[in-house]
Design a protein around this motif. Structure first.
Motif, short mmCIF file in Angstrom:
data_model
loop_
_atom_site.label_atom_id
_atom_site.label_comp_id
_atom_site.label_asym_id
_atom_site.label_seq_id
_atom_site.Cartn_x
_atom_site.Cartn_y
_atom_site.Cartn_z
N PRO A 127 0.82 -1.21 0.00
CA PRO A 127 0.00 0.00 0.00
C PRO A 127 0.85 1.26 0.00
N PHE A 128 0.26 2.36 -0.39
CA PHE A 128 0.89 3.67 -0.26
C PHE A 128 -0.21 4.71 -0.10
N LEU A 129 0.17 5.92 0.25
CA LEU A 129 -0.80 6.99 0.45
C LEU A 129 -0.84 7.87 -0.81
N LEU A 130 -1.98 7.88 -1.45
CA LEU A 130 -2.17 8.67 -2.66
C LEU A 130 -2.72 10.04 -2.29
N TRP A 131 -2.13 11.09 -2.89
CA TRP A 131 -2.51 12.47 -2.59
C TRP A 131 -3.36 13.06 -3.71
N LYS A 132 -4.44 13.75 -3.31
CA LYS A 132 -5.29 14.48 -4.26
C LYS A 132 -5.75 15.77 -3.58
N LEU A 133 -6.20 16.72 -4.38
CA LEU A 133 -6.89 17.87 -3.81
C LEU A 133 -8.27 17.43 -3.36
N ARG A 134 -8.72 17.95 -2.24
CA ARG A 134 -10.06 17.61 -1.76
C ARG A 134 -11.10 18.30 -2.63
N THR A 135 -12.07 17.52 -3.11
CA THR A 135 -13.11 18.08 -3.97
C THR A 135 -14.51 17.86 -3.40
N MET A 136 -14.58 17.20 -2.25
CA MET A 136 -15.87 16.91 -1.62
C MET A 136 -15.94 17.53 -0.23
N THR A 137 -17.16 17.73 0.25
CA THR A 137 -17.34 18.12 1.64
C THR A 137 -16.91 16.97 2.53
#
Length: 210
Positions: free
Chosen positions: A52-62
């Motif tokens: 596993p690894f931690l995938l980073w994204k911009l938050r787009t949801m509440t």
């Protein structure tokens, strides 16, 4: 990961970091004042069975107490207006440059799956994840709109899971294996170019109709 693929990844990270540093910084400021913290969404994904690894994204949801699972129609109400724009422009994927820099992902490859699907379909992902996972890829480009439409019609998490598992996973896997079998640096460059064109179309044409 092949050395030539890794070199291409690092070169693209450098180029895109220089190009995107200003617009991305502005986006973070706008997000902070419009939607507050957190700015990023960090979730576990699998780069290979048992890895596993931690995938980073911009938050787009509440924010919600419930985490995980594939995004379907049951989650659509949580997508913010700014989040919809960020998704359409694929800006939510920019933080994954950090994952690419760390060698956890490549620019091109199968999208990194959730642990639950890797464990439910071990034979499929044992083959698919022989390729480095990617920000974009053959399956992402060919199936994005179809998958989005299928999942958007789902009314709850159970239906979303069923549709994704039966109608998305097998088809995506077939395309991911076609990519794996025919991999070349030119193939990666062609898919990266196609991704750029697809983002422009989604942003300036589909966005106007929506």
């Amino acid at each position: 990961m092949r050395l030539s693929k890794r070199i291409l990844d690092l070169v693209l990270v450098i180029i895109l970091s220089v190009i995107l540093v200003v617009p991305f910084s502005i986006m973070l400021v706008v997000m902070y004042f419009k939607e507050g913290l957190p700015l990023f969404y960090v979730a576990e994904r699998m780069r290979a069975p048992g890895r596993p690894f931690l995938l980073w994204k911009l938050r787009t949801m509440t924010m919600s107490g419930k985490k995980g699972g594939v995004s379907g129609g049951d989650k659509a109400v949580r997508i913010t207006p700014l989040g919809a724009f960020i998704r359409r422009a694929r800006m939510d994927e920019v933080p994954q440059l950090w994952n690419v820099l760390k060698g956890e992902m490549s620019f091109v490859g199968p999208r990194p799956p959730l642990r639950e699907y890797v464990e439910r379909f071990p034979d499929i992902y044992a083959e698919v994840l022989k390729s480095p996972t990617g920000i974009t890829g053959l399956a992402s480009l060919r199936l994005h709109d179809r998958e989005e439409a299928l999942l958007a019609a789902c009314k709850d998490a159970e239906e979303t899971d069923r549709v994704y598992a039966t109608r998305c996973v097998p088809v995506k896997a077939r395309l991911d294996l076609i990519y794996q079998k025919n991999w070349s640096l030119c193939f990666d460059l062609a898919l990266i170019w196609e991704t750029g064109i697809a983002v422009l179309i989604r942003r300036f044409f589909k966005g106007e109709r929506g």
